[in-house]
Every structure is written in C-alpha cells, then in structure tokens.
Write an enzyme that holds these catalytic residues in place. Structure first.
Site, mmCIF file in Angstrom:
data_model
loop_
_atom_site.group_PDB
_atom_site.id
_atom_site.type_symbol
_atom_site.label_atom_id
_atom_site.label_comp_id
_atom_site.label_asym_id
_atom_site.label_seq_id
_atom_site.Cartn_x
_atom_site.Cartn_y
_atom_site.Cartn_z
ATOM 1 N N GLY A 91 34.751 22.005 -41.345
ATOM 2 C CA GLY A 91 34.996 20.779 -40.590
ATOM 3 C C GLY A 91 34.266 19.560 -41.099
ATOM 4 C CG HIS A 98 26.920 14.396 -41.312
ATOM 5 N ND1 HIS A 98 27.639 14.427 -42.487
ATOM 6 C CD2 HIS A 98 27.730 14.895 -40.358
ATOM 7 C CE1 HIS A 98 28.841 14.921 -42.245
ATOM 8 N NE2 HIS A 98 28.929 15.227 -40.963
HETATM 9 P P1 5GP Z 1 31.710 16.052 -39.790
HETATM 10 O O1 5GP Z 1 33.082 16.317 -39.232
HETATM 11 O O2 5GP Z 1 31.763 15.635 -41.246
HETATM 12 O O3 5GP Z 1 30.737 17.140 -39.527
HETATM 13 O O4 5GP Z 1 31.170 14.815 -38.962
HETATM 14 C C1 5GP Z 1 31.435 13.505 -39.311
HETATM 15 C C2 5GP Z 1 31.106 12.675 -38.106
HETATM 16 O O5 5GP Z 1 30.969 11.333 -38.525
HETATM 17 C C3 5GP Z 1 32.182 12.705 -37.026
HETATM 18 O O6 5GP Z 1 31.619 13.156 -35.803
HETATM 19 C C4 5GP Z 1 32.652 11.253 -36.943
HETATM 20 O O7 5GP Z 1 32.916 10.862 -35.620
HETATM 21 C C5 5GP Z 1 31.492 10.486 -37.544
HETATM 22 N N1 5GP Z 1 31.838 9.254 -38.248
HETATM 23 C C6 5GP Z 1 32.831 9.108 -39.172
HETATM 24 N N2 5GP Z 1 32.833 7.843 -39.637
HETATM 25 C C7 5GP Z 1 31.829 7.192 -38.992
HETATM 26 C C8 5GP Z 1 31.330 5.861 -39.065
HETATM 27 O O8 5GP Z 1 31.825 4.999 -39.813
HETATM 28 N N3 5GP Z 1 30.268 5.551 -38.270
HETATM 29 C C9 5GP Z 1 29.703 6.454 -37.431
HETATM 30 N N4 5GP Z 1 28.669 6.042 -36.695
HETATM 31 N N5 5GP Z 1 30.129 7.733 -37.353
HETATM 32 C C10 5GP Z 1 31.188 8.086 -38.120
#
Ligand code: 5GP
Ligand code: ZN
Length: 112
Positions: A91, A98
């Site tokens: 995911g 992060h």
């Molecule tokens: P992943 O799915 O990669 O584990 O989580 C990525 C997270 O980054 C998601 O929860 C999404 O909402 C967040 N996200 C994506 N783009 C941005 C952004 O431009 N700014 C912020 N603050 N969060 C973001």
C-alpha cells in the site's frame, strides 16, 4: 530527490503545518486523515523506504518525532499505532519513507 513531495514538505519547500521537527526528521498531518490523529513522520533526506540505507541517527530522529507527536497531540497515554508501508503491494503510494502515527480513536482490530 527534486520531484519528491515529501522531500519538499519535510524541508519547507512546500509550506505545511509542522506538528514537530528536529534536525533530521519532520512530522506533519496526513492530507487524508484516517483517524483524529494521523501524522506522518518522515526523514528530511530522501529514502525510498525503511530498507533504503537509513542510518541510525535518522531512525532515532524519527523516534524522537513519534515521542513528541504523541505528547503534543495528547495520545501518549491512550492506544496509538505506528506503521510503515513498504512497496506497492503493502500500500505504499509515496516513495519517501514515512511512518504513519494513528490515534485518537479505537483503531481497527485488523492490520491486513
Ligand atoms: P502510504 O499509502 O504511502 O503508506 O501513505 C501515503 C500517505 O501520504 C497517505 O496517507 C496520503 O494521504 C498522504 N499524502 C499523500 N500526498 C500528501 C501530501 O501532499 N501532503 C500530505 N500531508 N499527505 C499526503
Ligand atoms: Zn523524498
């Protein structure tokens, strides 16, 4: 990485409200929160994921961010979750390491 959104957010090139930051890592609110507290903790240097050559100093800076975030948001004495997705099948949608810090409500019993 010049086109990485989290590099830009973590280093202030794109303005965001920092929940907390130290020399090597930053914490800011997730744009699409899944819980009342949903903060992303990211290193200021680019790493694709947690297996991408992250040094101990950076990991400790991220742990410091988690400790400060849970205290600042008032969830340090309630349940909270820290998780990181590695790879598309898990995911991961943003290819900059992060950690999600989630709390402020009863979280789902299932991780998968
Ligand atoms: P992943 O799915 O990669 O584990 O989580 C990525 C997270 O980054 C998601 O929860 C999404 O909402 C967040 N996200 C994506 N783009 C941005 C952004 O431009 N700014 C912020 N603050 N969060 C973001
Ligand atoms: Zn990056």
């Amino acid at each position: 990485m010049s086109d990485c959104i989290f590099c830009k957010l973590a280093n202030g090139e794109i303005p965001t409200t920092m929940v907390y930051q130290n020399e090597f890592a930053a914490a800011f609110n997730d744009a699409s929160p899944l819980a009342p507290v949903h903060v992303l903790v990211v290193p200021k240097n680019h790493h694709d994921n947690m297996l991408d050559g992250v040094d101990a100093q950076t990991f400790m800076a991220m742990v410091d961010c988690v400790e400060q975030v849970v205290e600042l948001t008032g969830i340090q004495n309630s349940g909270f979750r820290v998780l990181t997705n590695v790879g598309a099948d898990a995911g991961q949608t943003v290819n900059h390491l992060h950690w999600h810090v989630l709390g402020g409500k009863r979280l789902s019993d299932s991780l998968a």
